[in-house]
Structures are given as C-alpha cells and as structure tokens.
Design a protein around this motif. Structure first.
Motif, PDB file in Angstrom:
ATOM      1  N   LEU A 223       0.114   7.943 -11.461  1.00  0.00           N
ATOM      2  CA  LEU A 223      -1.121   7.706 -10.687  1.00  0.00           C
ATOM      3  C   LEU A 223      -2.131   6.944 -11.554  1.00  0.00           C
ATOM      4  O   LEU A 223      -2.108   7.014 -12.777  1.00  0.00           O
ATOM      5  CB  LEU A 223      -1.735   9.028 -10.237  1.00  0.00           C
ATOM      6  CG  LEU A 223      -0.991   9.748  -9.105  1.00  0.00           C
ATOM      7  CD1 LEU A 223      -1.718  11.025  -8.746  1.00  0.00           C
ATOM      8  CD2 LEU A 223      -0.867   8.846  -7.878  1.00  0.00           C
ATOM      9  N   ASP A 224      -2.999   6.239 -10.863  1.00  0.00           N
ATOM     10  CA  ASP A 224      -4.066   5.506 -11.544  1.00  0.00           C
ATOM     11  C   ASP A 224      -5.399   5.866 -10.882  1.00  0.00           C
ATOM     12  O   ASP A 224      -5.405   6.429  -9.788  1.00  0.00           O
ATOM     13  CB  ASP A 224      -3.773   4.000 -11.445  1.00  0.00           C
ATOM     14  CG  ASP A 224      -4.357   3.267 -12.644  1.00  0.00           C
ATOM     15  OD1 ASP A 224      -5.213   3.867 -13.342  1.00  0.00           O
ATOM     16  OD2 ASP A 224      -3.966   2.102 -12.890  1.00  0.00           O
ATOM     17  N   TYR A 225      -6.505   5.549 -11.540  1.00  0.00           N
ATOM     18  CA  TYR A 225      -7.804   5.865 -10.944  1.00  0.00           C
ATOM     19  C   TYR A 225      -8.501   4.588 -10.528  1.00  0.00           C
ATOM     20  O   TYR A 225      -8.701   3.678 -11.330  1.00  0.00           O
ATOM     21  CB  TYR A 225      -8.690   6.642 -11.934  1.00  0.00           C
ATOM     22  CG  TYR A 225      -9.888   7.256 -11.255  1.00  0.00           C
ATOM     23  CD1 TYR A 225      -9.777   8.490 -10.603  1.00  0.00           C
ATOM     24  CD2 TYR A 225     -11.118   6.595 -11.240  1.00  0.00           C
ATOM     25  CE1 TYR A 225     -10.855   9.035  -9.959  1.00  0.00           C
ATOM     26  CE2 TYR A 225     -12.211   7.139 -10.600  1.00  0.00           C
ATOM     27  CZ  TYR A 225     -12.073   8.367  -9.960  1.00  0.00           C
ATOM     28  OH  TYR A 225     -13.144   8.901  -9.308  1.00  0.00           O
ATOM     29  N   ASP A 226      -8.857   4.505  -9.243  1.00  0.00           N
ATOM     30  CA  ASP A 226      -9.509   3.299  -8.745  1.00  0.00           C
ATOM     31  C   ASP A 226     -11.033   3.473  -8.802  1.00  0.00           C
ATOM     32  O   ASP A 226     -11.589   4.349  -8.150  1.00  0.00           O
ATOM     33  CB  ASP A 226      -9.066   3.025  -7.307  1.00  0.00           C
ATOM     34  CG  ASP A 226      -9.819   1.830  -6.741  1.00  0.00           C
ATOM     35  OD1 ASP A 226      -9.731   0.739  -7.352  1.00  0.00           O
ATOM     36  OD2 ASP A 226     -10.550   2.003  -5.734  1.00  0.00           O
TER      37      ASP A 226
ATOM     38  N   ASP B 285     -11.586   4.354  -4.271  1.00  0.00           N
ATOM     39  CA  ASP B 285     -10.388   4.945  -3.677  1.00  0.00           C
ATOM     40  C   ASP B 285      -9.904   6.184  -4.422  1.00  0.00           C
ATOM     41  O   ASP B 285      -9.108   6.963  -3.905  1.00  0.00           O
ATOM     42  CB  ASP B 285      -9.250   3.911  -3.624  1.00  0.00           C
ATOM     43  CG  ASP B 285      -9.541   2.837  -2.566  1.00  0.00           C
ATOM     44  OD1 ASP B 285     -10.438   3.102  -1.733  1.00  0.00           O
ATOM     45  OD2 ASP B 285      -8.915   1.766  -2.591  1.00  0.00           O
ATOM     46  N   GLY B 286     -10.418   6.368  -5.656  1.00  0.00           N
ATOM     47  CA  GLY B 286     -10.009   7.533  -6.417  1.00  0.00           C
ATOM     48  C   GLY B 286      -8.574   7.405  -6.919  1.00  0.00           C
ATOM     49  O   GLY B 286      -8.166   6.322  -7.347  1.00  0.00           O
ATOM     50  N   LEU B 287      -7.847   8.503  -6.840  1.00  0.00           N
ATOM     51  CA  LEU B 287      -6.477   8.496  -7.373  1.00  0.00           C
ATOM     52  C   LEU B 287      -5.577   7.631  -6.491  1.00  0.00           C
ATOM     53  O   LEU B 287      -5.534   7.817  -5.271  1.00  0.00           O
ATOM     54  CB  LEU B 287      -5.942   9.930  -7.414  1.00  0.00           C
ATOM     55  CG  LEU B 287      -6.401  10.768  -8.607  1.00  0.00           C
ATOM     56  CD1 LEU B 287      -5.852  12.184  -8.494  1.00  0.00           C
ATOM     57  CD2 LEU B 287      -5.991  10.126  -9.929  1.00  0.00           C
ATOM     58  N   VAL B 288      -4.921   6.678  -7.085  1.00  0.00           N
ATOM     59  CA  VAL B 288      -4.007   5.801  -6.339  1.00  0.00           C
ATOM     60  C   VAL B 288      -2.693   5.717  -7.116  1.00  0.00           C
ATOM     61  O   VAL B 288      -2.688   5.953  -8.330  1.00  0.00           O
ATOM     62  CB  VAL B 288      -4.599   4.390  -6.163  1.00  0.00           C
ATOM     63  CG1 VAL B 288      -5.777   4.404  -5.202  1.00  0.00           C
ATOM     64  CG2 VAL B 288      -5.023   3.807  -7.519  1.00  0.00           C
ATOM     65  N   PRO B 289      -1.618   5.399  -6.435  1.00  0.00           N
ATOM     66  CA  PRO B 289      -0.347   5.245  -7.167  1.00  0.00           C
ATOM     67  C   PRO B 289      -0.477   4.151  -8.205  1.00  0.00           C
ATOM     68  O   PRO B 289      -1.152   3.138  -7.967  1.00  0.00           O
ATOM     69  CB  PRO B 289       0.643   4.839  -6.071  1.00  0.00           C
ATOM     70  CG  PRO B 289      -0.017   5.172  -4.779  1.00  0.00           C
ATOM     71  CD  PRO B 289      -1.474   5.173  -4.996  1.00  0.00           C
ATOM     72  N   GLU B 290       0.111   4.378  -9.331  1.00  0.00           N
ATOM     73  CA  GLU B 290       0.060   3.408 -10.417  1.00  0.00           C
ATOM     74  C   GLU B 290       0.641   2.084  -9.938  1.00  0.00           C
ATOM     75  O   GLU B 290       1.682   2.055  -9.304  1.00  0.00           O
ATOM     76  CB  GLU B 290       0.858   3.938 -11.602  1.00  0.00           C
ATOM     77  CG  GLU B 290       0.598   3.179 -12.868  1.00  0.00           C
ATOM     78  CD  GLU B 290       1.227   3.880 -14.071  1.00  0.00           C
ATOM     79  OE1 GLU B 290       0.913   3.504 -15.201  1.00  0.00           O
ATOM     80  OE2 GLU B 290       2.013   4.834 -13.867  1.00  0.00           O
ATOM     81  N   GLU B 291      -0.103   1.017 -10.219  1.00  0.00           N
ATOM     82  CA  GLU B 291       0.351  -0.286  -9.768  1.00  0.00           C
ATOM     83  C   GLU B 291       1.405  -0.799 -10.727  1.00  0.00           C
ATOM     84  O   GLU B 291       1.124  -0.997 -11.912  1.00  0.00           O
ATOM     85  CB  GLU B 291      -0.818  -1.264  -9.707  1.00  0.00           C
ATOM     86  CG  GLU B 291      -1.231  -1.605  -8.277  1.00  0.00           C
ATOM     87  CD  GLU B 291      -2.403  -2.571  -8.240  1.00  0.00           C
ATOM     88  OE1 GLU B 291      -2.239  -3.726  -8.695  1.00  0.00           O
ATOM     89  OE2 GLU B 291      -3.488  -2.141  -7.765  1.00  0.00           O
TER      90      GLU B 291
END
Lengths: 299, 276
Positions: B243-246, B250-256
């Motif tokens: 996970l990544d933080y936007d 958007d907050g927690l998002v799947p790691e790009e």
C-alpha cells in the motif's frame, strides 16, 4: 469741567524744569530699551554681550540669568533643572529683592511700553469708560498658570505669555506675536484702563510677591508739603499703592510705599512739584510724628 | 456687614470661575502643544517630548550656539509649543558637531547634558518613504543619501537586489539601520528629488516594535552556538505491505507498480512502427 484741563505732569515742567520732571521716566526708558539693545547687539551686530532672551540668558558667556517664574513652572511640570538655571534664577531673585520686585515691570518688561502708550493715548483721546477688573485677578491667574503647569507637565504660561512672546519676537523674529501685542494695546486702550499690567498679568503678580520683601522703595517723605494736586495718582500705574503713604499721615501710616504692587517707576517723583517723593529703602526710619490733639480734632 | 460679606464671596466666586475657565483653556492648549508635528525635529539630546515641554524655558541659547543656524524657535502661530527650538531637515539639517554646542548651552537640561557623543543622538530616524520615486529603486546609481550620511555604511548601507524589470541588472538599495541613525537629516536635505524620497520621521512614526517575547530563531542559534530545539527527525512511513499513501486526499492506495506500455528497451519501441 470748567477751565483748561489739567494735564498731569505739566505743572512740574514749569516749576522744576524739563529734566527733573522727566528724569525717572527717561532713565527708565533708557534701561528698558538698553537691555533690549544688549540682546539685539548679538544677532544684529555680532556683538555677543548677552545671549538668549528674557526667559534665560548668558552674560559674557559666564553669568547665567533665569526667570524665576518660568523655573517654578518647570519644577511644577516635573523637571528638575540644572544648576545653571537655578543659579540664574537666584541671581535674578537677588536683583529684584534689591531694586524692588515689580521694578521688573517698569524697568525691564517690554509690554510696559505698550500699555503705557495705550494709557497715554487713552488720556490724549479722552476715551471714557473702562471695564473694572479687580487688581487681585492677577494672583488668580498666576495660581491658574502654576496649577495648569503641574497638571499638564507643560510650562503653561510660556505658551501664551505676552511678555516673553514680545521679547522673543523682538530678538528672534516676531511672527504672530505682534498680534498679541496689538491685542494688549487695544485691550488697555478700549476695554480696561491699565487692565493688563494693573490687573491681569501673572508675571507682574509673581514679581509683586517678590516685592513684598524688596528693599528699594519710594517714600512720600515730605507728604506734609503735599498740595493735593493728585498728579501722582494720575500718573501712577497702581494708584492704590500711593493713597496711604501720601494721605495716611493721620492714621499713622508709613510714608514709605510698601505695597508690593508698586513698580518703582518713579513717575510720582517726576511729576510732584512739591518734592514729596524720593527713592529710599524699606528700612529707613521715618519719624511719624504722633498727630497733636489740635490736629486730630476736626475743625 | 452681611451684605459686604456676601459681596466678597460672590466676587471671589466670579474671579475663581473666570480663572478656572482660563485654566481649562490653557490646559487644553498646553496638552495640544505637547504633540510635536512630525516634520519638526528637536535638537540633539532633547528629552522625550512630554518631558521636553516641561523642561525647555524657550530662551534660545541652543539656537544662538548652533554654528550652522539649523535651529529656530517656534513662533506663536506654529503648532509647535511656543518658543521651543526645532529644525526642519530639508531646510538646514543638523551637522552633528562633535562638541554639541547646543546641548552645552542649554541651562535647564531640556537638552540632556548626558549626551556627549553626537553619534548617540536620536533626533529621528531616516525612512526611505517613497520607493516609487527613489532613483536607486528605479535602478539608477544616485546614492546621494548614502554618500552624505555622517555614519556611511552604518546608518545607511547599499543593499543589492535583483532588478526584475531588466532581468540582468542589480538594484542598489539605500537601506537605513535604525540602531545607528541619529536623525541628523543630511540624507533628506541632500535627496536630489524635488520632494525628498527619504525623510526623517520621529521614532513613534518610523518604527514598529516587536513583542517582548519574540525570539529570532537564527539569532538564538547563533548566540548559543547550536540549535536550541532538537533537530527534526527524518519522517518515516510505516505502511502495510503493497500500500501507498496518497497525499492529495485518497489516503491508503495500492502501491503503484511500474505500469507502462513501453518495454524496457527503447529500441523495441522504435522498432514497433506506426501501429503498435
């Protein structure tokens, strides 16, 4: 009124001659203008005998002189003056304790020439009518000036004082101070005879207080010779000071003019044909012969 | 007897009333006179204005002892306390005599005899009030105010700044430093403009004041030799695996994951031709 109008001082000229009839007036104007010339020699001729003006000055760069009333106001306004100022004020106080408190008014103050001229003109033009102001008003004004200085912390009377406005005007440039002089002239001429110097001026009031203790005095020493011409009362700027010394012999009053309001101008000496007056000191022993019974008994 | 007594009291009351009225007028006038107009400067060593008007006896000895005729006594019609000394920098500035003869001449201490070094005088503060007309601010090298300053490079310095208008020159800006400026007024006097762009103002108008508790961090750091607060720790994220933080919301998002239509070798892309 019948016959030619009596002009005070005229008779003295015919009886005593011109110089004795004007001597003190001329000496007085000479001193008055002489002091002004001393102040003007610096700025006009580059001859610096005296620097400053009538409020405070430095003679020969050495002797300080300082108006004591201004110093009192400054002290009340919350300022402790330097030694130079205090020394200067003590010298001035000493001088006037010697020559008479209100000698300042008659022999130094420039406004005196203005008000004397107004009085002379009023007589000449036979202007009648005058608002009567109590001669004690000046003490109230003096007190007011001191209270205002203490309350506001400003040397209050010096903001409007016509005496120093005039002197500063003559020595440093007149500006609107000339209007103040004109106002006083018109006030004395049209509103109240001898009103400014005789009733209102707080500076005169202050020097009156000094005069309560001053040494040089006029004395009606030969009052027995008085012929009741009343010229002295007519030329006197403060006629009330003469009444007792001249006419009070039978009340046991001293012939010495002890009233602090006397300006020691000496004009009474000039105009008297009977030589009733002369300058003396307040300590001179006067033989006040107790009136004999015959004199006391009304005829 | 009663009648004369009544008369005495009524006369006294009348006089007292008149005196009170005059006192009120005089008092209000005195209060007003204690506010000095901004363009009038007091001689060096003058006490603060509120004290000065209670200490100056308006004798003019300072005026007489000024070798440059700088000082004048206020006239009755001016809004400066009658008879007190002042000068106008644009007419004749203070020449900052080393022996300060005006202060020496003052008999009362209204000009404080404690002032013995003229550089300590604080008659006002120079302020470059008009940056729109100042020639230096327009990009020229006038520098006159800087050149005439008796405390050149202390009270007025020239600070360089990029000239954004031309894009390739410098602006040489006259800059006043209040801790050194005596307010002598030579800069205002010398300003070449028809109306001076630099003017001497009284302290109360020229300066702001920082609150007592304000501290300049960099100053404190310099004085202490080190930062007084602990260094900020490097920020670390501890995110769940994959996970990544936007930061845009958007907050927690799947790691790009690297997701690109192009192969690793750019030659392959070129060789693909016009229609992929």
């Amino acid at each position: 009124m019948n016959g030619p109008r009596r002009i005070p001082g005229r008779e003295a000229i015919t009886v005593k001659g011109w110089w004795p009839a004007y001597r003190w007036l001329i000496l007085r104007r000479f001193v008055q203008l002489g002091i002004l010339v001393l102040f003007l020699l610096g700025p006009l001729a580059g001859l610096w005998i005296v620097q400053g003006n009538i409020n405070a000055s430095m003679v020969f760069g050495l002797v300080p002189l300082h108006d004591p009333l201004v110093l009192v106001q400054s002290f009340l306004a919350g300022h402790v003056p330097e030694v130079t100022a205090i020394t200067g004020a003590l010298i001035i106080i000493a001088i006037y304790l010697l020559v008479g408190g209100r000698a300042y008014c008659a022999w130094v103050c420039p406004v005196n020439i203005v008000t004397d001229t107004a009085y002379w003109l009023k007589r000449r033009l036979r202007l009648k009518g005058s608002a009567r102001l109590s001669a004690t008003t000046r003490y109230w004004l003096l007190g007011t000036a001191l209270v205002v200085s203490a309350v506001t912390g400003v040397i209050a009377w010096e903001l409007v004082n016509p005496v120093s406005l005039t002197y500063r005007g003559l020595v440093f440039g007149m500006g609107a101070a000339g209007l103040v002089v004109l106002a006083i002239f018109l006030f004395d001429l049209l509103v109240s005879e001898r009103g400014w110097c005789g009733a209102l001026c707080p500076v005169g009031a202050f020097y009156s207080i000094l005069g309560r203790f001053s040494i040089a005095r006029v004395s009606a020493v030969n009052r027995a010779q008085c012929n009741d011409c009343t010229d002295c009362l007519k030329v006197c700027p403060e006629p009330h000071v003469l009444k007792l010394p001249v006419y009070g012999a039978d009340t046991g009053a001293s012939p010495i003019v002890l009233s602090p309001n006397c300006t020691n101008c000496g004009r009474c000496i000039d105009v008297c044909t009977e030589d009733v007056f002369r300058f003396t000191t307040r300590f001179e022993k006067t033989h006040n012969p107790i009136p004999t019974l015959a004199e006391e008994t009304p005829s | 007897m009663d009648k004369s007594r009544r008369r005495f009291f009524s006369d006294a009351a009348r006089t007292a009333g008149g005196a009170a009225l005059i006192g009120l007028g005089l008092g209000l006038y005195a209060r007003k006179s204690a506010s000095l107009p901004a363009e009038a400067l007091r001689p060096p060593g003058a006490l603060p204005e509120r004290d000065f008007v209670g200490a100056c006896v308006r004798c003019g000895l300072c005026v007489r002892n000024c070798p440059y005729d700088t000082l004048e006594l206020a006239r009755f019609e001016q809004s400066i306390a009658t008879g007190t000394p002042y000068f106008s920098a644009r007419d004749i500035p203070c020449e900052m005599c080393e022996d300060i003869p005006c202060v020496v001449a003052c008999p009362t201490g209204a000009l404080d005899p404690a002032l013995t070094n003229i550089d300590d005088a604080r008659m006002g503060i120079a302020v470059l009030v008009d940056q729109e007309n100042c020639l230096n601010f327009l990009g020229l090298r006038c520098d006159v105010c800087h050149r005439v300053c008796p405390l050149i490079d202390e009270a007025i310095t020239i600070e360089r700044q990029h000239n954004a208008r031309s894009g390739k020159h410098a602006l040489m800006l006259p800059t006043v430093h209040a801790e050194a400026c005596t307010g002598c007024g030579k800069c205002e006097y010398a300003c070449v403009l028809p109306e001076a762009a630099i003017k001497i103002l009284p302290q109360r108008l020229a300066r702001g004041a920082a609150a007592d508790h304000y501290r300049l961090g960099w100053e404190e750091k310099r004085r202490a030799g080190e930062s007084l607060v602990p260094e900020d720790p490097e920020h670390e994220y501890h995110l769940p695996e994959g996970l990544d933080y936007d930061h845009s919301g958007d907050g927690l998002v799947p790691e790009e994951l690297p997701d690109t239509p192009f192969p690793d070798d750019p030659l392959d892309t070129l060789n693909q031709g016009a229609n992929p």
